[in-house]
Design a protein around this motif. Structure first.
Motif, PDB file in Angstrom:
ATOM      1  N   GLU A 221      32.547 -55.647  -0.740  1.00  0.00           N
ATOM      2  CA  GLU A 221      32.725 -55.058   0.593  1.00  0.00           C
ATOM      3  C   GLU A 221      31.575 -54.142   0.996  1.00  0.00           C
ATOM      4  O   GLU A 221      31.278 -53.990   2.179  1.00  0.00           O
ATOM      5  N   VAL A 222      30.954 -53.482   0.032  1.00  0.00           N
ATOM      6  CA  VAL A 222      29.824 -52.594   0.287  1.00  0.00           C
ATOM      7  C   VAL A 222      28.788 -52.832  -0.797  1.00  0.00           C
ATOM      8  O   VAL A 222      29.060 -53.465  -1.821  1.00  0.00           O
ATOM      9  N   VAL A 223      27.579 -52.317  -0.577  1.00  0.00           N
ATOM     10  CA  VAL A 223      26.553 -52.352  -1.620  1.00  0.00           C
ATOM     11  C   VAL A 223      26.894 -51.266  -2.627  1.00  0.00           C
ATOM     12  O   VAL A 223      26.897 -50.077  -2.299  1.00  0.00           O
ATOM     13  N   GLY A 224      27.221 -51.674  -3.842  1.00  0.00           N
ATOM     14  CA  GLY A 224      27.692 -50.715  -4.834  1.00  0.00           C
ATOM     15  C   GLY A 224      26.841 -50.705  -6.084  1.00  0.00           C
ATOM     16  O   GLY A 224      25.747 -51.277  -6.143  1.00  0.00           O
ATOM     17  N   LEU A 225      27.350 -50.043  -7.096  1.00  0.00           N
ATOM     18  CA  LEU A 225      26.657 -49.860  -8.364  1.00  0.00           C
ATOM     19  C   LEU A 225      27.577 -50.271  -9.510  1.00  0.00           C
ATOM     20  O   LEU A 225      28.770 -50.500  -9.300  1.00  0.00           O
ATOM     21  N   ASN A 226      27.020 -50.322 -10.702  1.00  0.00           N
ATOM     22  CA  ASN A 226      27.852 -50.491 -11.886  1.00  0.00           C
ATOM     23  C   ASN A 226      27.958 -49.122 -12.557  1.00  0.00           C
ATOM     24  O   ASN A 226      27.127 -48.757 -13.392  1.00  0.00           O
ATOM     25  N   ASN A 227      28.958 -48.366 -12.183  1.00  0.00           N
ATOM     26  CA  ASN A 227      29.193 -47.032 -12.741  1.00  0.00           C
ATOM     27  C   ASN A 227      30.547 -46.965 -13.433  1.00  0.00           C
ATOM     28  O   ASN A 227      31.189 -45.918 -13.488  1.00  0.00           O
ATOM     29  N   ARG A 228      31.005 -48.116 -13.958  1.00  0.00           N
ATOM     30  CA  ARG A 228      32.322 -48.173 -14.568  1.00  0.00           C
ATOM     31  C   ARG A 228      32.364 -47.462 -15.916  1.00  0.00           C
ATOM     32  O   ARG A 228      31.387 -47.444 -16.659  1.00  0.00           O
ATOM     33  N   MET A 229      33.529 -46.911 -16.247  1.00  0.00           N
ATOM     34  CA  MET A 229      33.816 -46.430 -17.594  1.00  0.00           C
ATOM     35  C   MET A 229      34.397 -47.585 -18.402  1.00  0.00           C
ATOM     36  O   MET A 229      35.122 -48.427 -17.863  1.00  0.00           O
ATOM     37  N   THR A 230      34.098 -47.619 -19.696  1.00  0.00           N
ATOM     38  CA  THR A 230      34.682 -48.640 -20.553  1.00  0.00           C
ATOM     39  C   THR A 230      36.020 -48.169 -21.122  1.00  0.00           C
ATOM     40  O   THR A 230      36.307 -46.966 -21.178  1.00  0.00           O
ATOM     41  N   ASP A 231      36.820 -49.118 -21.570  1.00  0.00           N
ATOM     42  CA  ASP A 231      38.078 -48.767 -22.237  1.00  0.00           C
ATOM     43  C   ASP A 231      37.837 -48.022 -23.551  1.00  0.00           C
ATOM     44  O   ASP A 231      38.681 -47.216 -23.978  1.00  0.00           O
ATOM     45  N   ILE A 232      36.693 -48.264 -24.181  1.00  0.00           N
ATOM     46  CA  ILE A 232      36.363 -47.527 -25.408  1.00  0.00           C
ATOM     47  C   ILE A 232      36.266 -46.038 -25.107  1.00  0.00           C
ATOM     48  O   ILE A 232      36.856 -45.198 -25.798  1.00  0.00           O
ATOM     49  N   HIS A 233      35.514 -45.710 -24.058  1.00  0.00           N
ATOM     50  CA  HIS A 233      35.342 -44.301 -23.694  1.00  0.00           C
ATOM     51  C   HIS A 233      36.656 -43.693 -23.205  1.00  0.00           C
ATOM     52  O   HIS A 233      36.981 -42.539 -23.528  1.00  0.00           O
ATOM     53  N   ALA A 234      37.412 -44.455 -22.437  1.00  0.00           N
ATOM     54  CA  ALA A 234      38.693 -43.942 -21.932  1.00  0.00           C
ATOM     55  C   ALA A 234      39.662 -43.654 -23.065  1.00  0.00           C
ATOM     56  O   ALA A 234      40.427 -42.677 -23.015  1.00  0.00           O
ATOM     57  N   ALA A 235      39.635 -44.477 -24.101  1.00  0.00           N
ATOM     58  CA  ALA A 235      40.535 -44.260 -25.239  1.00  0.00           C
ATOM     59  C   ALA A 235      40.228 -42.937 -25.926  1.00  0.00           C
ATOM     60  O   ALA A 235      41.144 -42.201 -26.331  1.00  0.00           O
ATOM     61  N   ILE A 236      38.941 -42.620 -26.055  1.00  0.00           N
ATOM     62  CA  ILE A 236      38.554 -41.325 -26.621  1.00  0.00           C
ATOM     63  C   ILE A 236      39.056 -40.197 -25.724  1.00  0.00           C
ATOM     64  O   ILE A 236      39.646 -39.213 -26.187  1.00  0.00           O
TER      65      ILE A 236
END
Length: 366
Positions: A221-236
């Motif tokens: 929908e818009v010009v975006g970035l890849n700034n996602r968090m991984t599930d590995i980091h979220a688990a910590i």
């Protein structure tokens, strides 16, 4: 020197965090997935923010996406402190907007409302204070200023997980707020950031911008970035959420000990109604701060840090936004501040050594 060195910071990672990472690795769902979604919900609930949170891959990404999601861009000005880490102003510049540097209050190192008001122009779009060292900025006054000039108010809460002012948690004052989850912060996800959003529109925008501009795969929908968090980091991060409350109380207890025992230096100020979470325990050393820090390390085995020795408006990367600008309180702080160890794993003997070293050097004039 036979005594062990006391480092200025020490991340705490336990068996529970390691087990959580192993759980994610065994699941096969490693990138952004159910752990991230759970972390977002649990983070908001734990800190009683009363608003949605969006996880990203760093604090800087959180600031950048928050600004974009609130419409900040070329031609706009955002008032920020110069006495902070460069990411605050960098994130503004990355949107195409102009960071405008205001001075700080000498007491708590956060934005001085009078300097903010004097910095407002016809191009000003927003004010973005930093809750520096874990002490809340003067949010009530800044909100009054923002509203009176029809400006947006954002929060850089990178260092302030659990801080509050008059009962309101940081992260619940602005249109958006960013919490950093870097390893040396009061809690960590290994690396990452969390963005709290005042409404569904800003939340949706942050979710779009962090994932290449799409909520549905291949429907950008818009010009975006890849700034996602991984599930590995979220688990910590989810494990650390269960520990950060006790860690914060220990930081506050350590600060109370140092407050009561340090002499000859200026200890941290806590404003009425403020809850300080002591990401840093920052004193002022009025003369030869660098010599004081070197002697503390060499003679007493106590590490320390200077946050921050060069104000943003004097950095080669950002000076172009502030030609000829003088910020006297910022300059004085940069010359005097010294952050002592304050992390939860400090022992009583280590706290006593910190106090003894500081007092001896202060008495001797370093």
């Amino acid at each position: 020197m036979t005594q062990s060195f006391i480092p200025p910071a020490k991340p705490i990672i336990g068996d529970e965090e390691r087990a959580a990472v192993d759980r994610v690795l065994r699941s096969g769902m490693i990138a952004q997935g159910p752990e991230v979604a759970a972390f977002e919900t649990e983070f908001s609930e734990h800190f009683k923010l009363g608003r949605a949170c969006v996880a990203v891959n760093s604090g800087t990404s959180g600031l950048h996406l928050g600004l974009l999601s609130c419409g900040i861009g070329a031609g706009d000005e955002v008032i920020v402190p110069s006495f902070t880490f460069a990411a605050t102003a960098n994130s503004v510049a990355l949107t195409g907007a102009t960071p405008v540097f205001a001075d700080i209050s000498a007491d708590d190192f956060t934005l001085d409302p009078a300097s903010v008001e004097a910095s407002i122009t016809e191009r000003t779009k927003a004010i973005m204070p930093v809750h520096l060292y874990g002490h809340p900025a003067k949010m009530d006054t800044l909100r009054t200023i923002a509203d009176s000039h029809s400006l947006l108010l954002f929060e850089d809460a990178a260092q302030a997980h659990g801080a509050s002012l008059n009962g309101t948690p940081v992260g619940a004052f602005g249109e958006f707020a960013m919490f950093s989850l870097y390893p040396t912060k009061n809690m960590t996800s290994g690396e990452g950031g969390m963005v709290s959003c005042v409404d569904a529109t800003i939340e949706r925008n942050v979710r779009l911008y962090r994932n290449q501009g799409m909520l549905q795969q291949y429907h950008n929908e818009v010009v975006g970035l890849n700034n996602r968090m991984t599930d590995i980091h979220a688990a910590i991060g989810r494990v650390q959420l269960t520990k950060v409350g006790a860690w914060t109380r220990k930081r506050q207890d350590n600060a109370a000990f140092l407050d009561a025992h340090l002499r000859g230096v200026t200890v941290p100020h806590v404003a009425p109604g403020a809850t300080h979470v002591y990401h840093q325990y920052t004193i002022r050393v009025p003369e030869d701060r660098d010599g004081f820090a070197a002697a503390l390390r060499e003679e007493y085995g106590v590490g320390s840090g200077v946050y921050y020795p060069i104000p943003n408006h004097e950095l080669p990367s950002l000076a172009r936004f502030a030609p000829g600008l003088e910020l006297p309180a910022t300059r004085e702080a940069a010359d005097q501040v010294l952050s002592l160890p304050i992390y939860p794993s400090l022992t009583p003997i280590e706290l006593e050594r910190i106090a003894h070293g500081v007092n001896a050097l202060a008495e001797a004039g370093a």
